[in-house]
Design an enzyme around this catalytic site. Structure first.
Site, PDB file in Angstrom:
ATOM      1  N   TYR A   1       9.347  10.456  16.673  1.00 28.92           N
ATOM      2  CA  TYR A   1       9.361   9.164  15.971  1.00 28.92           C
ATOM      3  C   TYR A   1      10.205   8.125  16.712  1.00 28.92           C
ATOM      4  O   TYR A   1       9.893   6.928  16.638  1.00 28.92           O
ATOM      5  CB  TYR A   1       9.807   9.345  14.514  1.00 28.92           C
ATOM      6  CG  TYR A   1       8.727  10.052  13.716  1.00 28.92           C
ATOM      7  CD1 TYR A   1       7.571   9.365  13.337  1.00 28.92           C
ATOM      8  CD2 TYR A   1       8.821  11.409  13.425  1.00 28.92           C
ATOM      9  CE1 TYR A   1       6.548  10.019  12.664  1.00 28.92           C
ATOM     10  CE2 TYR A   1       7.808  12.070  12.746  1.00 28.92           C
ATOM     11  CZ  TYR A   1       6.674  11.373  12.372  1.00 28.92           C
ATOM     12  OH  TYR A   1       5.647  12.013  11.725  1.00 28.92           O
TER      13      TYR A   1
ATOM     14  N   VAL B   1       2.420   2.772   9.203  1.00 26.94           N
ATOM     15  CA  VAL B   1       3.873   2.916   9.304  1.00 26.94           C
ATOM     16  C   VAL B   1       4.469   1.872  10.245  1.00 26.94           C
ATOM     17  O   VAL B   1       5.689   1.738  10.333  1.00 26.94           O
ATOM     18  CB  VAL B   1       4.286   4.342   9.753  1.00 26.94           C
ATOM     19  CG1 VAL B   1       3.774   5.385   8.765  1.00 26.94           C
ATOM     20  CG2 VAL B   1       3.810   4.645  11.169  1.00 26.94           C
ATOM     21  N   ASP B   2       3.611   1.105  10.934  1.00 27.10           N
ATOM     22  CA  ASP B   2       4.143   0.029  11.771  1.00 27.10           C
ATOM     23  C   ASP B   2       4.589  -1.134  10.875  1.00 27.10           C
ATOM     24  O   ASP B   2       4.366  -1.120   9.672  1.00 27.10           O
ATOM     25  CB  ASP B   2       3.073  -0.433  12.788  1.00 27.10           C
ATOM     26  CG  ASP B   2       1.834  -1.010  12.104  1.00 27.10           C
ATOM     27  OD1 ASP B   2       1.946  -2.009  11.375  1.00 27.10           O
ATOM     28  OD2 ASP B   2       0.736  -0.436  12.296  1.00 27.10           O
TER      29      ASP B   2
ATOM     30  N   HIS C   1       2.887   5.180   3.090  1.00 26.75           N
ATOM     31  CA  HIS C   1       3.114   6.311   4.004  1.00 26.75           C
ATOM     32  C   HIS C   1       4.471   6.204   4.707  1.00 26.75           C
ATOM     33  O   HIS C   1       4.708   6.905   5.685  1.00 26.75           O
ATOM     34  CB  HIS C   1       2.002   6.398   5.056  1.00 26.75           C
ATOM     35  CG  HIS C   1       0.705   6.917   4.502  1.00 26.75           C
ATOM     36  ND1 HIS C   1      -0.482   6.850   5.188  1.00 26.75           N
ATOM     37  CD2 HIS C   1       0.412   7.500   3.317  1.00 26.75           C
ATOM     38  CE1 HIS C   1      -1.461   7.381   4.458  1.00 26.75           C
ATOM     39  NE2 HIS C   1      -0.942   7.773   3.316  1.00 26.75           N
TER      40      HIS C   1
ATOM     41  N   CYS D   1      18.164   9.475   3.910  1.00 32.50           N
ATOM     42  CA  CYS D   1      19.164  10.548   3.872  1.00 32.50           C
ATOM     43  C   CYS D   1      18.738  11.575   2.828  1.00 32.50           C
ATOM     44  O   CYS D   1      18.569  11.249   1.653  1.00 32.50           O
ATOM     45  CB  CYS D   1      20.535   9.975   3.527  1.00 32.50           C
ATOM     46  SG  CYS D   1      21.786  11.259   3.294  1.00 32.50           S
TER      47      CYS D   1
ATOM     48  N   THR E   1      -9.777   0.630   6.508  1.00 39.32           N
ATOM     49  CA  THR E   1      -9.558   1.984   6.019  1.00 39.32           C
ATOM     50  C   THR E   1     -10.893   2.504   5.498  1.00 39.32           C
ATOM     51  O   THR E   1     -11.712   1.740   5.013  1.00 39.32           O
ATOM     52  CB  THR E   1      -8.432   2.017   4.961  1.00 39.32           C
ATOM     53  OG1 THR E   1      -8.280   3.337   4.473  1.00 39.32           O
ATOM     54  CG2 THR E   1      -8.681   1.072   3.815  1.00 39.32           C
TER      55      THR E   1
ATOM     56  N   ALA F   1     -11.608  -6.994  11.958  1.00 37.16           N
ATOM     57  CA  ALA F   1     -10.878  -7.654  10.869  1.00 37.16           C
ATOM     58  C   ALA F   1     -10.184  -8.932  11.340  1.00 37.16           C
ATOM     59  O   ALA F   1      -9.985  -9.853  10.558  1.00 37.16           O
ATOM     60  CB  ALA F   1      -9.849  -6.689  10.280  1.00 37.16           C
TER      61      ALA F   1
HETATM   62 ZN   LIG Z   1      23.520   9.887   2.567  1.00 38.07          ZN
END
Ligand SMILES: [Zn+2]
Length: 246
Positions: A57, A94-95, A110, A118, A178, A221
């Site tokens: 990631y 996720v961008d 997502h 955390c 999508t 699009a």
């Molecule tokens: Zn924490």
């Protein structure tokens, strides 16, 4: 459309980011940026090898931070600024291209690449910098409990209470890039339709016969969505009322 639509919900998927040069994630080949999904996008993989998952990631972040929004993202900003309705964006991406384009009210179901959560206290850390097993949570001070805030396979989608509320009160539902057959897109259009919304699908090509969509518009699009938005704005009825209270 005869009158102004109240509460517009725009669902976006990988197709809207593809025109910004981003590869389609979770493609049918089972690879995600040349990594096996089982190795980078499951809870088990993260528990087994958090260093590897963090590294994946962190690399992806560097790629996504360079990407620029395209005319489809910018059209949504134009709609939000020039149309008398609440316009919300529900994205599977996720961008952060929606945010870069100036879109407001964006819900990342997502997760998003520039966040880590955390696992000890739930704090969300926003950063485009690297996060790893050495990272200390700025809230609870515990080290090594940060997880990329990406929804892994088998985990619950994010923001769903808010999304369900939006769909329940939606007058116009627009799906962009999508497939419309895969969860959650398929169920979203169904809920919006059930609540009386007009429903539009924008896709590169025909992908489904989803009969919950009133109209299917095919093409890139970046071309089709701006044209649609400009038409909406041109045909709006300027109301003296505040759209939020109407
Ligand atoms: Zn924490």
């Amino acid at each position: 459309m005869q009158k102004n639509c109240k509460n517009i919900v725009i669902l976006t998927g990988a197709g809207i980011s593809a025109e910004s040069g981003l590869a389609t994630f979770r493609g049918s080949d089972g690879l995600w940026n040349n990594c096996r999904i089982e190795d980078v996008a499951t809870v088990e993989a993260f528990q087994r090898n958090p260093e590897y998952v963090h590294a994946f990631y962190n690399d992806l972040k560097k790629e996504l931070v360079k990407a620029k929004p395209n005319p489809a993202h910018l059209a949504i900003t134009r709609l939000q600024e020039n149309y008398p309705a609440a316009v919300s964006v529900v994205t599977q991406n996720v961008d952060t291209l929606h945010e870069k384009a100036g879109n407001k009210n964006v819900y990342h179901i997502h997760g998003q690449i520039n966040q880590a959560v955390c696992l000890n206290c739930g704090h969300i850390l926003e950063t485009f910098g690297d996060v790893d097993t050495q990272t200390v949570c700025p809230l609870c001070g515990v080290q090594g409990m940060m997880k990329p805030n990406i929804v892994f396979f088998g985990e619950n989608l994010l923001c769903m209470n808010r999304v369900e509320h939006l769909l329940d009160n939606c007058g116009l539902f627009i799906s962009v890039g999508t497939s419309g057959v895969v969860f959650p897109a398929a169920s979203f259009v169904q809920i919006a339709k059930y609540n009386g919304a007009e429903t539009y699908e924008f896709n590169m090509e025909k992908t489904s016969n989803n009969f919950y969509f009133d109209r299917h518009i095919y093409g890139p699009a970046g071309t089709t969505l701006p044209a649609f938005v400009d038409e909406l704005i041109k045909n709006r009825e300027d109301s003296p009322q505040d759209p939020e209270s109407a």
